[in-house]
Design a protein around this motif. Structure first.
Motif, PDB file in Angstrom:
ATOM      1  N   LEU A   1      -6.637   1.074  -2.304  1.00 20.51           N
ATOM      2  CA  LEU A   1      -6.833   0.210  -1.140  1.00 20.51           C
ATOM      3  C   LEU A   1      -7.749  -0.964  -1.463  1.00 20.51           C
ATOM      4  CD1 LEU A   1      -7.114   2.541   1.983  1.00 20.51           C
ATOM      5  CD2 LEU A   1      -5.592   0.572   1.725  1.00 20.51           C
TER       6      LEU A   1
ATOM      7  N   VAL B   1       0.839  -1.204   0.000  1.00 21.39           N
ATOM      8  CA  VAL B   1       0.000   0.000   0.000  1.00 21.39           C
ATOM      9  C   VAL B   1       0.872   1.253   0.000  1.00 21.39           C
ATOM     10  CG1 VAL B   1      -1.622   1.367   1.384  1.00 21.39           C
ATOM     11  CG2 VAL B   1      -2.024  -1.082   1.049  1.00 21.39           C
TER      12      VAL B   1
ATOM     13  N   ALA C   1      -5.788  -3.335  -3.484  1.00 24.73           N
ATOM     14  CA  ALA C   1      -4.718  -3.940  -2.681  1.00 24.73           C
ATOM     15  C   ALA C   1      -5.261  -5.007  -1.746  1.00 24.73           C
ATOM     16  CB  ALA C   1      -3.990  -2.853  -1.887  1.00 24.73           C
TER      17      ALA C   1
END
Length: 302
Positions: free
Chosen positions: A235, A28, A238
C-alpha cells in the motif's frame, strides 16, 4: 485472509482525478493478488466532503482520499500540511519534503490523534484560477467573489481583500453559472477545462502559482493494523505510485488544454514575476501568523 475497504475521494464521478484514483484501487487489488479490494466512491457518496476525517476515525468509512485542508477546523496543522500557498514551483519539491524532510512523520502523528493512519500524499499539480473577468494582479482580486476551500488560501485571499465563498467542488459550476461566485480556486487548467468551467469563466490564470495542494490516502487505524505487513508495504508503495500517476496525468492534461482551449475563446492570463512575488510575500506573512494556532502547525511550519 481477504479485506474489502470503502474509500471516499474528494473527486466528482467521471472526473480525470477520480479515474486516476480508481486506477490506484485496481492496482492495489492486482498487487495483493485480490487480498485487498478497495471500493472507490466519489465525493459526497456517504458523507460530506469535509466529514470524512470523522467518518474514517469512527469506522463509518474505511479510508479517505481527501485533502488535509478540509480538516483545518480540527487542528491548524491540517492546513499547514495541505499546502504552502505561493511557495513551491512544482509538486516534486513538496513531495521531497514529505518523503525526505520529515513531512510524512508529522502527518502520521497528526492523523493518528484522530484514529487514522496516514499512508501517503498525493498531488495533482499547480492550480489555475478560472474567472469571468481578467485578473492580472493582486489588486484585481479585491472584492472578487471566489470559491476558496477552508484553510490557508482562504486566509490569504481574505488578507488580499477578495470575498471567499466556501462551497464544495461539486457546486462550483452552478455557482459560477448563477453568479454566486465570479472565480474559483478548484484545480489545474486541465481539471477546470474537463469540468467545463471555461464555458462560463473564460479567463484562466496559467501557469498557476498560488495553490499546490496535497491530497492524502488515510485509513482507519484499526483497519491498517488488521493488514499483514506485506500488504501494508504494498500500500505504501502503491500510494507513492498513485502520486506520480496523478501528477503526470494532470500535467499532460494541462499541456493539452493550454494548446487547444485558446481556439475555444479561453484567454490564458499569465502573472508577471513582480505580482507573483507580491502574492508570495502576503502568503508568507499569513503562514507565519497561522502557524501559532497550534503546536502541530508550528512544528510543520518550522
Amino acid at each position: 485472509k481477504e479485506f474489502t475497504w470503502t474509500i471516499q475521494s474528494l473527486w466528482q464521478a467521471g472526473s480525470i482525478n477520480h479515474s486516476v484514483f480508481e486506477r490506484f484501487c485496481e492496482n492495489v487489488k492486482a498487487l495483493t493478488d485480490g487480498r485487498l479490494e478497495i471500493v472507490p466512491v466519489p465525493v459526497g457518496t456517504l458523507v460530506a466532503y469535509n466529514e470524512t476525517l470523522d467518518a474514517v476515525g469512527s469506522g463509518i468509512l474505511d479510508g479517505q482520499q481527501s485533502g488535509p485542508g478540509y480538516s483545518a477546523g480540527k487542528d491548524a496543522g491540517f492546513a499547514m500540511l495541505s499546502e504552502f500557498p505561493g511557495a513551491y514551483e512544482t509538486a516534486y519539491q513538496m513531495q521531497m519534503w514529505f518523503e525526505y524532510g520529515g513531512g510524512k512523520e508529522l502527518a502520521r502523528e497528526l492523523y493518528g490523534r484522530f484514529n487514522l493512519f496516514y499512508i501517503g500524499s498525493v498531488w495533482h499539480g499547480m492550480e489555475s484560477i478560472p474567472s469571468k473577468k481578467p485578473l492580472l494582479s493582486v489588486d484585481d482580486l479585491k472584492g472578487v467573489k471566489m470559491r476558496i476551500p477552508e484553510g490557508l488560501n482562504q486566509e490569504i485571499f481574505n488578507r488580499i481583500g477578495a470575498a471567499p465563498v466556501n462551497i464544495p467542488g461539486s457546486e462550483v459550476y452552478t455557482s459560477l453559472d448563477r453568479g454566486v461566485i465570479d472565480a474559483t480556486d478548484w484545480g489545474t487548467l486541465g481539471m477546470n477545462i474537463d469540468l467545463g468551467y471555461h464555458k462560463i469563466a473564460p479567463y484562466q490564470i496559467y501557469p498557476g502559482f498560488h495553490s499546490l495542494p496535497m491530497g492524502d490516502v488515510a485509513v482507519n487505524m484499526d483497519r491498517w493494523h488488521e493488514l499483514p505487513s506485506d500488504i501494508q508495504t504494498i500500500l505504501e508503495a502503491a500510494v507513492r505510485d498513485f502520486a506520480r500517476d496523478m501528477i503526470q496525468e494532470m500535467a499532460e492534461a494541462d499541456a493539452a488544454a493550454a494548446q487547444t482551449v485558446q481556439a475555444q475563446g479561453v484567454k490564458l492570463v499569465t502573472w508577471d514575476k513582480e505580482e507573483r512575488h507580491r502574492f508570495r510575500l502576503i502568503a508568507a506573512d499569513v503562514l507565519k501568523k497561522f502557524a501559532k494556532r497550534s503546536d502541530m502547525a508550528q512544528r510543520i511550519y518550522d
